[in-house]
Design a protein around this motif. Structure first.
Motif, PDB file in Angstrom:
ATOM      1  N   MET A 154      -9.268 -41.536 -29.710  1.00 38.02           N
ATOM      2  CA  MET A 154     -10.645 -41.442 -30.165  1.00 38.02           C
ATOM      3  C   MET A 154     -11.583 -42.246 -29.256  1.00 38.02           C
ATOM      4  O   MET A 154     -12.650 -41.764 -28.860  1.00 38.02           O
ATOM      5  CB  MET A 154     -10.765 -41.925 -31.614  1.00 38.02           C
ATOM      6  CG  MET A 154     -12.110 -41.628 -32.260  1.00 38.02           C
ATOM      7  SD  MET A 154     -12.182 -42.132 -34.009  1.00 38.02           S
ATOM      8  CE  MET A 154     -10.971 -41.025 -34.723  1.00 38.02           C
ATOM      9  N   LEU A 155     -11.173 -43.470 -28.919  1.00 37.30           N
ATOM     10  CA  LEU A 155     -12.030 -44.335 -28.110  1.00 37.30           C
ATOM     11  C   LEU A 155     -12.253 -43.765 -26.711  1.00 37.30           C
ATOM     12  O   LEU A 155     -13.394 -43.680 -26.235  1.00 37.30           O
ATOM     13  CB  LEU A 155     -11.405 -45.726 -28.000  1.00 37.30           C
ATOM     14  CG  LEU A 155     -11.358 -46.559 -29.276  1.00 37.30           C
ATOM     15  CD1 LEU A 155     -10.447 -47.758 -29.081  1.00 37.30           C
ATOM     16  CD2 LEU A 155     -12.762 -47.011 -29.676  1.00 37.30           C
ATOM     17  N   HIS A 156     -11.172 -43.381 -26.058  1.00 40.50           N
ATOM     18  CA  HIS A 156     -11.250 -42.901 -24.678  1.00 40.50           C
ATOM     19  C   HIS A 156     -11.320 -41.382 -24.607  1.00 40.50           C
ATOM     20  O   HIS A 156     -12.129 -40.815 -23.871  1.00 40.50           O
ATOM     21  CB  HIS A 156     -10.046 -43.406 -23.882  1.00 40.50           C
ATOM     22  CG  HIS A 156     -10.108 -43.100 -22.426  1.00 40.50           C
ATOM     23  ND1 HIS A 156      -9.604 -41.935 -21.883  1.00 40.50           N
ATOM     24  CD2 HIS A 156     -10.615 -43.814 -21.379  1.00 40.50           C
ATOM     25  CE1 HIS A 156      -9.791 -41.938 -20.570  1.00 40.50           C
ATOM     26  NE2 HIS A 156     -10.402 -43.050 -20.239  1.00 40.50           N
ATOM     27  N   GLY A 157     -10.485 -40.714 -25.393  1.00 41.83           N
ATOM     28  CA  GLY A 157     -10.361 -39.264 -25.291  1.00 41.83           C
ATOM     29  C   GLY A 157     -11.446 -38.480 -25.996  1.00 41.83           C
ATOM     30  O   GLY A 157     -11.585 -37.275 -25.761  1.00 41.83           O
ATOM     31  N   PRO A 202     -19.679 -52.972 -24.641  1.00 38.60           N
ATOM     32  CA  PRO A 202     -18.726 -51.924 -25.011  1.00 38.60           C
ATOM     33  C   PRO A 202     -17.392 -52.135 -24.300  1.00 38.60           C
ATOM     34  O   PRO A 202     -17.263 -53.026 -23.441  1.00 38.60           O
ATOM     35  CB  PRO A 202     -19.415 -50.650 -24.523  1.00 38.60           C
ATOM     36  CG  PRO A 202     -20.225 -51.105 -23.354  1.00 38.60           C
ATOM     37  CD  PRO A 202     -20.692 -52.497 -23.687  1.00 38.60           C
ATOM     38  N   ILE A 203     -16.416 -51.347 -24.659  1.00 38.95           N
ATOM     39  CA  ILE A 203     -15.158 -51.315 -23.902  1.00 38.95           C
ATOM     40  C   ILE A 203     -15.462 -50.616 -22.582  1.00 38.95           C
ATOM     41  O   ILE A 203     -15.986 -49.507 -22.570  1.00 38.95           O
ATOM     42  CB  ILE A 203     -14.070 -50.546 -24.669  1.00 38.95           C
ATOM     43  CG1 ILE A 203     -13.818 -51.199 -26.031  1.00 38.95           C
ATOM     44  CG2 ILE A 203     -12.787 -50.489 -23.848  1.00 38.95           C
ATOM     45  CD1 ILE A 203     -12.895 -50.385 -26.932  1.00 38.95           C
ATOM     46  N   HIS A 204     -15.167 -51.270 -21.490  1.00 43.66           N
ATOM     47  CA  HIS A 204     -15.522 -50.727 -20.181  1.00 43.66           C
ATOM     48  C   HIS A 204     -14.348 -49.910 -19.624  1.00 43.66           C
ATOM     49  O   HIS A 204     -13.392 -50.459 -19.086  1.00 43.66           O
ATOM     50  CB  HIS A 204     -15.893 -51.852 -19.220  1.00 43.66           C
ATOM     51  CG  HIS A 204     -17.181 -52.525 -19.562  1.00 43.66           C
ATOM     52  ND1 HIS A 204     -18.404 -51.934 -19.359  1.00 43.66           N
ATOM     53  CD2 HIS A 204     -17.426 -53.732 -20.130  1.00 43.66           C
ATOM     54  CE1 HIS A 204     -19.362 -52.747 -19.759  1.00 43.66           C
ATOM     55  NE2 HIS A 204     -18.791 -53.848 -20.245  1.00 43.66           N
ATOM     56  N   CYS A 231      -4.147 -49.639 -20.202  1.00 41.66           N
ATOM     57  CA  CYS A 231      -5.094 -50.704 -19.842  1.00 41.66           C
ATOM     58  C   CYS A 231      -5.567 -50.551 -18.405  1.00 41.66           C
ATOM     59  O   CYS A 231      -6.617 -51.091 -18.036  1.00 41.66           O
ATOM     60  CB  CYS A 231      -4.459 -52.054 -20.013  1.00 41.66           C
ATOM     61  SG  CYS A 231      -4.155 -52.511 -21.749  1.00 41.66           S
ATOM     62  N   ALA A 232      -4.827 -49.816 -17.576  1.00 44.05           N
ATOM     63  CA  ALA A 232      -5.222 -49.616 -16.181  1.00 44.05           C
ATOM     64  C   ALA A 232      -6.557 -48.888 -16.084  1.00 44.05           C
ATOM     65  O   ALA A 232      -7.244 -48.982 -15.049  1.00 44.05           O
ATOM     66  CB  ALA A 232      -4.144 -48.817 -15.443  1.00 44.05           C
ATOM     67  N   HIS A 233      -6.947 -48.181 -17.105  1.00 43.18           N
ATOM     68  CA  HIS A 233      -8.167 -47.380 -17.041  1.00 43.18           C
ATOM     69  C   HIS A 233      -9.409 -48.144 -17.481  1.00 43.18           C
ATOM     70  O   HIS A 233     -10.483 -47.583 -17.600  1.00 43.18           O
ATOM     71  CB  HIS A 233      -8.000 -46.115 -17.882  1.00 43.18           C
ATOM     72  CG  HIS A 233      -6.873 -45.253 -17.408  1.00 43.18           C
ATOM     73  ND1 HIS A 233      -6.985 -44.402 -16.343  1.00 43.18           N
ATOM     74  CD2 HIS A 233      -5.589 -45.148 -17.859  1.00 43.18           C
ATOM     75  CE1 HIS A 233      -5.825 -43.783 -16.153  1.00 43.18           C
ATOM     76  NE2 HIS A 233      -4.964 -44.216 -17.056  1.00 43.18           N
ATOM     77  N   ARG A 234      -9.255 -49.447 -17.704  1.00 47.34           N
ATOM     78  CA  ARG A 234     -10.408 -50.293 -17.973  1.00 47.34           C
ATOM     79  C   ARG A 234     -10.957 -50.823 -16.654  1.00 47.34           C
ATOM     80  O   ARG A 234     -10.209 -51.075 -15.711  1.00 47.34           O
ATOM     81  CB  ARG A 234     -10.022 -51.487 -18.843  1.00 47.34           C
ATOM     82  CG  ARG A 234      -9.633 -51.119 -20.270  1.00 47.34           C
ATOM     83  CD  ARG A 234      -9.130 -52.375 -20.972  1.00 47.34           C
ATOM     84  NE  ARG A 234      -8.753 -52.122 -22.341  1.00 47.34           N
ATOM     85  CZ  ARG A 234      -9.556 -52.354 -23.383  1.00 47.34           C
ATOM     86  NH1 ARG A 234     -10.778 -52.798 -23.180  1.00 47.34           N
ATOM     87  NH2 ARG A 234      -9.145 -52.124 -24.609  1.00 47.34           N
TER      88      ARG A 234
END
Length: 235
Positions: A154-157, A202-204, A231-234
């Motif tokens: 939900m957060l990323h996708g 926000p979450i970056h 976590c690599a995608h932050r």
């Protein structure tokens, strides 16, 4: 005076007289006291049909209009089997349809807008989620996984994919066991959180561009080379 700030609060809980219902009421009131206009979508109360059979329909258009008008989306639900209730998944399935949530094309470049860009770019998105687990189980090294990893789809996708800025989830643990004092504490935590919702970081996540991802949409090796988790995608 008409406020320029608008929120959409989506609730997915089958019981109105529940902790979630109470927190929704407290949260909506808090936003209104701070000058927000708040639209609501109570999915169980309105009998939302979660089944995607054909795209479109007046009920879908109404939800899209509320979302387009909002600066802030609040999605609230109990965590069931590490995800949202089916009715909320069906809300996303139907509302975030082609041309709105995905397959949004930039007319200038011809590229599909996604992961940090899209029709909903710039809006903020907050999850308010309750769980029966103990706090440690949904934290770092918890057996259930960190709540931001559990809610990655939900957060990323969904949020980040459509351009929204995901905020860290507001997690309520031991939801079935809270006494009156603990409920009051959760109410105050939510009110405090909402008072700064426009300014918190926000979450970056990383944007989808040629600098960060190759043509296979794989993160380039120079970014977080030793990190093999999501976590690599932050940034």
């Amino acid at each position: 005076m008409v406020s320029s700030r608008r929120a959409l609060w989506v609730l997915a809980h089958p019981q109105q007289r529940s902790l979630n219902g109470r927190l929704r009421d407290v949260g909506v009131s808090a936003l209104q006291r701070h000058g927000w206009q708040v639209d609501q979508s109570d999915l169980y109360a309105t009998g939302w049909d979660p089944l995607l059979t054909t795209e479109g329909g007046p009920e879908v258009a109404a939800e899209q209009d509320k979302l387009l008008a909002a600066d802030l989306l609040v999605v609230q639900f109990p965590l069931w089997w590490y995800g949202p209730p089916a009715i909320l998944k069906g809300w996303f399935d139907r509302v975030f349809q082609a041309g709105f949530g995905y397959d949004v094309v930039d007319p200038q470049s011809g590229r599909v807008r996604k992961y940090g860009d899209g029709l909903l770019a710039g809006k903020r998105a907050l999850i308010v989620v309750s769980a029966g687990d103990r706090p440690g189980s949904l934290g770092t090294r918890g057996i259930s996984g960190h709540i931001e990893d559990v809610l990655w789809p939900m957060l990323h996708g969904t949020f980040w994919y459509t351009g929204m800025l995901p905020l860290r989830p507001q997690l309520i643990t031991r939801a079935r066991d809270l006494d009156r004092a603990s409920v009051a504490q959760q109410e105050q935590l939510l009110v405090t959180r909402l008072s700064g919702v426009l300014t918190e970081e926000p979450i970056h996540y990383l944007p989808l561009d040629d600098e960060h991802y190759d043509h296979g949409i794989r993160l380039r090796d120079q970014f977080a080379p030793s990190e093999l988790s999501i976590c690599a995608h932050r940034s």
